[in-house]
Motif scaffolding. Structure first.
Motif, PDB file in Angstrom:
ATOM      1  N   ARG A  34      37.481  42.762  20.993  1.00  7.10           N
ATOM      2  CA  ARG A  34      36.734  43.245  22.160  1.00  7.10           C
ATOM      3  C   ARG A  34      37.431  44.399  22.871  1.00  7.10           C
ATOM      4  NH1 ARG A  34      32.600  40.254  24.346  1.00  7.10           N
ATOM      5  NH2 ARG A  34      32.083  38.307  23.287  1.00  7.10           N
ATOM      6  N   ARG A  35      38.724  44.575  22.630  1.00  8.06           N
ATOM      7  CA  ARG A  35      39.450  45.670  23.289  1.00  8.06           C
ATOM      8  C   ARG A  35      39.186  47.016  22.636  1.00  8.06           C
ATOM      9  NH1 ARG A  35      45.145  42.622  22.971  1.00  8.06           N
ATOM     10  NH2 ARG A  35      44.203  42.175  20.943  1.00  8.06           N
ATOM     11  N   VAL A  36      38.557  47.022  21.475  1.00  8.82           N
ATOM     12  CA  VAL A  36      38.239  48.274  20.790  1.00  8.82           C
ATOM     13  C   VAL A  36      37.073  48.961  21.494  1.00  8.82           C
ATOM     14  CG1 VAL A  36      37.408  49.278  18.627  1.00  8.82           C
ATOM     15  CG2 VAL A  36      39.091  47.421  18.580  1.00  8.82           C
ATOM     16  N   LYS A  37      37.177  50.264  21.660  1.00 12.94           N
ATOM     17  CA  LYS A  37      36.097  51.031  22.281  1.00 12.94           C
ATOM     18  C   LYS A  37      35.098  51.458  21.189  1.00 12.94           C
ATOM     19  CE  LYS A  37      38.959  52.804  26.049  1.00 12.94           C
ATOM     20  NZ  LYS A  37      39.464  54.029  26.741  1.00 12.94           N
ATOM     21  N   PRO A  38      33.880  50.917  21.199  1.00  7.61           N
ATOM     22  CA  PRO A  38      32.932  51.186  20.112  1.00  7.61           C
ATOM     23  C   PRO A  38      32.182  52.510  20.227  1.00  7.61           C
ATOM     24  CG  PRO A  38      31.971  49.646  21.656  1.00  7.61           C
ATOM     25  CD  PRO A  38      33.356  49.934  22.159  1.00  7.61           C
ATOM     26  N   GLY A  39      32.361  53.227  21.308  1.00  2.00           N
ATOM     27  CA  GLY A  39      31.653  54.498  21.463  1.00  2.00           C
ATOM     28  C   GLY A  39      30.316  54.332  22.172  1.00  2.00           C
ATOM     29  N   GLU A  40      29.587  55.440  22.267  1.00  2.00           N
ATOM     30  CA  GLU A  40      28.321  55.430  22.986  1.00  2.00           C
ATOM     31  C   GLU A  40      27.211  54.777  22.172  1.00  2.00           C
ATOM     32  OE1 GLU A  40      27.371  59.404  24.087  1.00  2.00           O
ATOM     33  OE2 GLU A  40      29.084  59.643  25.428  1.00  2.00           O
ATOM     34  N   ARG A  41      26.214  54.296  22.885  1.00  2.00           N
ATOM     35  CA  ARG A  41      25.067  53.663  22.253  1.00  2.00           C
ATOM     36  C   ARG A  41      24.245  54.693  21.490  1.00  2.00           C
ATOM     37  NH1 ARG A  41      19.669  52.822  23.322  1.00  2.00           N
ATOM     38  NH2 ARG A  41      18.793  50.788  22.748  1.00  2.00           N
ATOM     39  N   ARG A  42      23.936  54.386  20.229  1.00  2.00           N
ATOM     40  CA  ARG A  42      23.172  55.302  19.382  1.00  2.00           C
ATOM     41  C   ARG A  42      21.783  54.778  19.038  1.00  2.00           C
ATOM     42  NH1 ARG A  42      26.717  58.900  15.341  1.00  2.00           N
ATOM     43  NH2 ARG A  42      28.447  59.376  16.736  1.00  2.00           N
ATOM     44  N   LEU A  77      20.405  43.977  18.155  1.00  2.00           N
ATOM     45  CA  LEU A  77      21.630  44.609  17.659  1.00  2.00           C
ATOM     46  C   LEU A  77      21.739  45.977  18.305  1.00  2.00           C
ATOM     47  CD1 LEU A  77      24.075  44.916  15.715  1.00  2.00           C
ATOM     48  CD2 LEU A  77      22.462  45.893  14.058  1.00  2.00           C
ATOM     49  N   GLU A  78      22.743  46.161  19.155  1.00  2.00           N
ATOM     50  CA  GLU A  78      23.016  47.462  19.767  1.00  2.00           C
ATOM     51  C   GLU A  78      23.950  48.233  18.838  1.00  2.00           C
ATOM     52  OE1 GLU A  78      21.905  48.787  22.533  1.00  2.00           O
ATOM     53  OE2 GLU A  78      20.828  47.097  23.459  1.00  2.00           O
ATOM     54  N   ILE A  79      23.559  49.450  18.475  1.00  2.00           N
ATOM     55  CA  ILE A  79      24.334  50.255  17.527  1.00  2.00           C
ATOM     56  C   ILE A  79      25.127  51.302  18.288  1.00  2.00           C
ATOM     57  CG2 ILE A  79      24.194  51.806  15.547  1.00  2.00           C
ATOM     58  CD1 ILE A  79      21.565  50.406  14.835  1.00  2.00           C
ATOM     59  N   MET A  80      26.438  51.329  18.017  1.00  2.00           N
ATOM     60  CA  MET A  80      27.322  52.285  18.664  1.00  2.00           C
ATOM     61  C   MET A  80      27.864  53.293  17.649  1.00  2.00           C
ATOM     62  SD  MET A  80      27.067  49.647  20.852  1.00  2.00           S
ATOM     63  CE  MET A  80      28.290  48.375  20.660  1.00  2.00           C
ATOM     64  N   GLY A  81      29.021  53.826  17.898  1.00  2.00           N
ATOM     65  CA  GLY A  81      29.566  54.896  17.083  1.00  2.00           C
ATOM     66  C   GLY A  81      30.141  54.422  15.757  1.00  2.00           C
ATOM     67  N   PRO A  82      30.471  55.380  14.888  1.00  2.00           N
ATOM     68  CA  PRO A  82      31.040  55.032  13.579  1.00  2.00           C
ATOM     69  C   PRO A  82      32.496  54.605  13.702  1.00  2.00           C
ATOM     70  CG  PRO A  82      30.959  57.412  13.831  1.00  2.00           C
ATOM     71  CD  PRO A  82      30.293  56.843  15.055  1.00  2.00           C
ATOM     72  N   THR A  83      32.965  53.864  12.710  1.00  2.00           N
ATOM     73  CA  THR A  83      34.360  53.456  12.680  1.00  2.00           C
ATOM     74  C   THR A  83      35.236  54.640  12.265  1.00  2.00           C
ATOM     75  OG1 THR A  83      34.178  52.712  10.389  1.00  2.00           O
ATOM     76  CG2 THR A  83      33.731  51.094  12.116  1.00  2.00           C
ATOM     77  N   ALA A  84      36.525  54.532  12.564  1.00  2.00           N
ATOM     78  CA  ALA A  84      37.440  55.634  12.279  1.00  2.00           C
ATOM     79  C   ALA A  84      37.552  55.913  10.782  1.00  2.00           C
ATOM     80  CB  ALA A  84      38.821  55.322  12.858  1.00  2.00           C
ATOM     81  N   GLU A  85      37.505  54.868   9.961  1.00  2.00           N
ATOM     82  CA  GLU A  85      37.649  55.062   8.519  1.00  2.00           C
ATOM     83  C   GLU A  85      36.323  55.345   7.829  1.00  2.00           C
ATOM     84  OE1 GLU A  85      36.663  50.741   9.005  1.00  2.00           O
ATOM     85  OE2 GLU A  85      37.765  52.299  10.070  1.00  2.00           O
ATOM     86  N   GLY A  86      35.211  55.347   8.603  1.00  2.00           N
ATOM     87  CA  GLY A  86      33.916  55.680   8.039  1.00  2.00           C
ATOM     88  C   GLY A  86      33.272  54.573   7.226  1.00  2.00           C
ATOM     89  N   ALA A  87      33.738  53.331   7.386  1.00  2.00           N
ATOM     90  CA  ALA A  87      33.178  52.223   6.608  1.00  2.00           C
ATOM     91  C   ALA A  87      31.810  51.797   7.110  1.00  2.00           C
ATOM     92  CB  ALA A  87      34.132  51.029   6.634  1.00  2.00           C
ATOM     93  N   GLY A  88      31.518  52.041   8.374  1.00  2.00           N
ATOM     94  CA  GLY A  88      30.245  51.626   8.950  1.00  2.00           C
ATOM     95  C   GLY A  88      30.179  52.031  10.407  1.00  2.00           C
ATOM     96  N   TYR A  89      29.376  51.282  11.173  1.00  2.00           N
ATOM     97  CA  TYR A  89      29.191  51.549  12.595  1.00  2.00           C
ATOM     98  C   TYR A  89      29.491  50.283  13.391  1.00  2.00           C
ATOM     99  CZ  TYR A  89      26.899  56.020  11.596  1.00  2.00           C
ATOM    100  OH  TYR A  89      26.633  57.306  11.172  1.00  2.00           O
ATOM    101  N   TYR A  90      29.915  50.478  14.626  1.00  2.00           N
ATOM    102  CA  TYR A  90      30.101  49.347  15.509  1.00  2.00           C
ATOM    103  C   TYR A  90      28.736  48.867  16.005  1.00  2.00           C
ATOM    104  CZ  TYR A  90      35.040  50.606  15.679  1.00  2.00           C
ATOM    105  OH  TYR A  90      36.341  50.885  15.345  1.00  2.00           O
ATOM    106  N   TRP A 146      30.736  43.750  15.907  1.00  2.00           N
ATOM    107  CA  TRP A 146      31.005  43.708  14.478  1.00  2.00           C
ATOM    108  C   TRP A 146      30.916  45.128  13.922  1.00  2.00           C
ATOM    109  CZ3 TRP A 146      31.808  38.910  12.022  1.00  2.00           C
ATOM    110  CH2 TRP A 146      31.525  37.785  12.810  1.00  2.00           C
ATOM    111  N   VAL A 147      31.416  45.312  12.724  1.00  2.00           N
ATOM    112  CA  VAL A 147      31.172  46.540  11.980  1.00  2.00           C
ATOM    113  C   VAL A 147      30.003  46.262  11.043  1.00  2.00           C
ATOM    114  CG1 VAL A 147      32.072  48.182  10.305  1.00  2.00           C
ATOM    115  CG2 VAL A 147      33.552  47.317  12.111  1.00  2.00           C
ATOM    116  N   VAL A 148      28.934  47.061  11.183  1.00  2.00           N
ATOM    117  CA  VAL A 148      27.734  46.854  10.381  1.00  2.00           C
ATOM    118  C   VAL A 148      27.622  47.963   9.338  1.00  2.00           C
ATOM    119  CG1 VAL A 148      26.556  45.681  12.268  1.00  2.00           C
ATOM    120  CG2 VAL A 148      26.273  48.136  11.991  1.00  2.00           C
ATOM    121  N   GLU A 149      26.843  47.696   8.313  1.00  2.00           N
ATOM    122  CA  GLU A 149      26.698  48.644   7.214  1.00  2.00           C
ATOM    123  C   GLU A 149      25.925  49.885   7.653  1.00  2.00           C
ATOM    124  OE1 GLU A 149      24.661  45.749   4.920  1.00  2.00           O
ATOM    125  OE2 GLU A 149      26.333  45.506   3.532  1.00  2.00           O
TER     126      GLU A 149
END
Length: 250
Positions: free
Chosen positions: A127-135, A149-162, A173-176
């Motif tokens: 929960r301490r991770v900043k997921p970015g703005e709502r997309r 499901l609220e979709i936020m920014g992409p992960t740093a490694e590009g595996a998915g989105y928060y 969670w990190v979603v596909e």
């Protein structure tokens, strides 16, 4: 002269050997070092491990519900709010914001429903991770139950989105990326391109009127034997038709 045999006493047989005593002492020393390491530089911090780190279904209970009763909403930041609303006949109507665009393509809606049922997370997020703005957001309404499901920014490694599941206390969670692609589609993606939504198996009669000329009117009807026959005015004689040809054109 026979030498007498000396039998050891029972207590002598129970006395441990020097090798056994040495192994026991080494084991005791090892246990002491494990509990109190003299070479340790201080207290060691225990790493925090999430008990939800494994993948899971985003909407695990969709399989228990009927698509014909589900309302699906796809919202994209800066884009139209797409709503797929079920009608009285079980078919969905497509809305972009408040504008009705028409009937939704049942094949596309079925594919969307299947994608949501099978969608999974990649991992849990602290929960301490900043997921970015709502997309954007994906909302599924099942009667009085709402799944979001609220979709936020992409992960740093590009595996998915928060993504945050607001109906589950906002767990992140990190979603596909494929899930995020659903909300990025234009509204017309879900619009039916067919003039009439006809299911061939449920059709028993089709009539073509000849613009006021009875001799140009044609009626196609399915008989009780399941075979299609064509009738043309004015003689009304029935002509047997190829079932595959009729249903393909329907």
């Amino acid at each position: 002269m026979t030498r007498p045999r000396v039998e050891p006493s029972p207590l002598a047989r129970l006395r441990p050997s020097a090798t056994t005593i040495g192994i026991a002492i080494a084991a005791l020393v090892g246990v002491a070092l494990v509990h109190r390491d003299p070479w340790s530089g201080g207290a060691t911090k225990v790493p925090l491990v999430s008990n939800q780190s494994v993948a899971r279904r985003l909407f695990p209970n969709l399989g228990e519900h009927d698509l014909s009763q589900a309302r699906i909403e796809l919202a994209r930041a800066g884009g139209a709010h797409v709503r797929l609303v079920p009608g009285p006949d079980g078919r969905h109507q497509l809305y972009a914001d408040e504008q009705l665009l028409g009937s939704a393509d049942p094949v596309a809606v079925e594919g969307l429903w299947s994608s949501l049922r099978m969608a999974t997370t990649l991992r849990a997020v602290d929960r301490r991770v900043k997921p970015g703005e709502r997309r954007g957001a994906i909302v599924v309404v099942l009667g009085e139950e709402t799944l979001t499901l609220e979709i936020m920014g992409p992960t740093a490694e590009g595996a998915g989105y928060y993504g945050a599941l607001t109906h589950e206390h906002g767990d992140i969670w990190v979603v596909e990326s494929e899930v995020v692609a659903l909300v990025q589609q234009p509204p017309e993606t879900w619009l039916s391109r067919r003039l009439l939504l006809v299911e061939p198996a449920a059709t028993t009669r089709v009539a073509f009127e000849g613009d006021g000329a009875p001799e140009k009117s044609v009626v196609l009807a399915r008989g009780e034997d399941g075979l299609w026959r064509g009738h043309r005015e004015p003689d009304g004689r029935a002509r047997l038709l190829a079932t595959a040809a009729v249903e393909t054109r329907l």
